[in-house]
Write a protein that holds these residues in place. Structure first.
Motif: not given
Lengths: 215, 386
Positions: A161-171
């Motif tokens: 989930t944390i990786q997916a947030l990063s991939d979506a530029n939301l992190r």
């Protein structure tokens, strides 16, 4: 008379006396006290529960019951309130149990105490896939995402989930806090979370701290 | 060693570790492995959980590959297929994600305590069964109901086969479900009737009825089992005399522990001591808040599984008890072989000798919980290390 009932309400919630809590809330509503005022009294009561938890007099079962009472009161017809999208309270938090895990108690406890502390909480439920955390973060623009888990399978789901947030530029726009029996301080760092909380009350303190730093 | 000798050897080192009178020949190693065994043996979860032969095969394959001294789970903890013909509402299996979840479900409402206390068999028939088995209704045929008993026979045979093959083919003692065991009434209500939320609510809202239900279950099941303990001898294929569970303590305040849990639990511990037996307590989560209650237990009877707590601290605080655990699931899943072996060595060097059994600090259930190569390396090391 109203002052006496408000004191009774705070005390009754602190003592987890549900019957008395409901009587007090109904009395206050009948006397024209608005729901926001009543909710702030409930929040005071929840703080007393929290204080008793801190001293060890209360434990998880008591927190579960306090959450039930709080929820039941907020479901009374004249107490219902849904914050409008965009309306800022203390801060907005998305809560959910990691993918693959259906345990909801820790998540629900965190939700109750966050609400009691003025946070605008959106509950994504249990077994929440990373893509749902991403899409709901895009839609609701939370300040914080809180991911809970009991089973060890939740650890890798939290990491994804944390990786997916990063991939979506939301992190960089959202803080991520993780907790639950599957998690530890060390693991939380390994998977890239911003914080770990061993219990709901510390979770609230962490969330408040995030917002203080942001503001 | 042939398998008969190996079985006796394993029983002896476990006995020595718990009795704490002499150092075992080497540190025993318990497998806290659950559905992971199925995945590691190449089956899908549903394949093995719905086929007794495959379930048996997965357990035996696992033990032949890794060679533990005892499998906490013999492989038969989740007999969901037994009541499937009349419906089951607790288990969820997802083969794609390789996950099995057991939902926190209550099979009765607070109003049902009256019947529970007045007529327990009728309560089971009229309340629990229809709630637990969601196809248990007027449309149910006798054949469907009979199928439950056929499957129960299959379950019993599977358990028997696994224990027998563990003994004869692997030289390994029986695990949790094949050793004499019982749990206090509180644990039964928590695990089998009311679930976590229901239990929390009942202790606060209807404490007298909740306590009366705990007491009734203790009278019917716990106390007769403890009475039996006085005269029973250890099952020939087992490694301990008795297995207890500590699961529902995780939600209790000290006050609730003292009201609902400790009196029955203490009676169980006292019975073990009085009968001079050994007992393995499979305890989940943290038990640290309750260690002071165990300080006076006589040395040489109890082994506690240490899950969330620091095992070094446990040994320091409770030198009278054997600690089971220490190996972090996160290390087995994410570390290297060298890191895992080095940590196992550290644990044995620091804690080994009497009063320590190496095991995993989580119920290993999912594929990523353990890298098989890491596990193999640790198991091989522990068997050789003196």
């Amino acid at each position: 008379m109203i002052e006496k009932v408000t004191d009774q309400l705070i005390r009754a919630l602190g003592e987890l006396d549900e019957t008395q809590v409901i009587i007090c809330v109904k009395t206050l509503l009948e006397n024209g006290v608005d729901r926001f005022c009543i909710q702030s009294l409930l929040n005071e009561g929840m703080k007393r529960v929290g204080a008793l938890y801190e001293t060890g007099e209360y434990f998880i079962a008591d927190l579960i019951v306090s959450g039930m009472i709080y929820k039941n009161v907020l479901e009374l017809p004249r107490m219902r309130y849904v914050p409008k999208l965009g309306e800022r309270v203390a801060g907005r938090v998305l809560v959910g149990t990691a993918e693959g895990d259906v345990h909801d108690i820790g998540k629900d406890l965190l939700k109750s105490v966050l609400s009691a502390n003025g946070f605008d909480v959106y509950d994504l439920g249990t077994d929440v896939p990373p893509k749902t955390f991403v899409s709901e973060s895009t839609r609701l623009q939370p300040d914080i995402i809180a991911i809970s888990g009991v089973m060890t399978v939740a650890v890798s789901a939290m990491a994804r989930t944390i990786q997916a947030l990063s991939d979506a530029n939301l992190r960089d726009r959202v803080k991520v806090i993780v907790g639950g029996m599957c998690m530890s301080e060390e693991l939380s760092r390994e998977i890239g979370a911003d914080a770990y909380s061993p219990d709901p009350l510390e979770g609230v303190a962490v969330c408040k701290n995030f917002l203080l730093k942001t503001s | 060693m042939n398998n008969e000798e190996l079985l006796a050897y394993r029983q002896q080192i476990i006995e020595d570790a718990i009795r704490m009178k002499k150092k075992p020949d080497r540190t025993p190693h318990f497998a806290n492995y659950w559905t992971w065994k199925i995945l590691d043996s190449g089956y899908k979860l549903s394949e093995a959980l719905y086929d007794w032969d495959k379930l048996e095969d997965s357990t035996i394959k696992f033990q032949k590959k890794y060679g533990f001294d005892m499998l906490v789970d013999d492989g038969v903890r989740d007999p969901m297929q037994v009541i499937e013909p009349i419906g089951q509402s607790s288990y969820e299996v997802d083969d794609e994600k390789e996950i099995m979840n057991i939902r926190d479900v209550s099979f009765m409402s607070p109003d049902d305590y009256d019947l529970f206390l007045k007529d327990y068999p009728r309560f089971l028939w009229e309340v629990v069964l229809p709630n637990k088995a969601n196809r248990f209704n007027s449309d149910l045929t006798l054949e469907q109901f009979g199928e439950v008993f056929n499957r129960f026979n299959g379950y019993a045979k599977c358990t028997q086969n696994i224990v027998s093959r563990l003994n004869t083919e692997c030289g390994t003692p029986a695990g949790m479900l094949s050793t004499q065991s019982t749990i206090p009434g509180y644990e039964q209500l928590f695990n089998f009737y009311r679930g976590i939320k229901g239990t929390a609510s009942d202790m606060r809202r209807i404490p007298d009825k909740f306590k009366a239900a705990c007491d009734l279950l203790d009278e019917m099941q716990l106390y007769p089992a403890l009475e039996q303990l006085k005269t029973s001898t250890r099952r020939a294929n087992a490694s301990v005399d008795f297995i207890g569970l500590m699961l529902g303590h995780t939600i209790l305040s000290i006050k609730q522990w003292e009201a609902f849990y400790w009196p029955s639990f203490k009676r169980m511990l006292d019975a073990v001591v009085a009968a001079d037996k050994t007992c393995y307590i499979f305890s989940e989560g943290s038990t640290k808040r309750f260690w002071s209650y165990f300080k006076d237990l006589p040395k040489g009877h109890f082994a506690f599984h240490v899950e969330q707590d620091d095992i070094f601290e446990f040994k320091k605080e409770l030198p009278n008890c054997c600690a089971v655990g220490g190996m972090h699931a996160s290390l087995l899943g994410g570390g290297t072989k060298e890191q895992c072996v080095s940590y196992a060595k550290h644990l044995i060097d620091e804690l080994g000798g009497e009063g320590f059994i190496l095991s995993q600090d989580k119920m290993i259930s999912y594929r990523n919980d353990t890298n098989p190569e890491n596990l193999k390396a640790v198991c091989d090391f522990v068997r050789e290390y003196r």
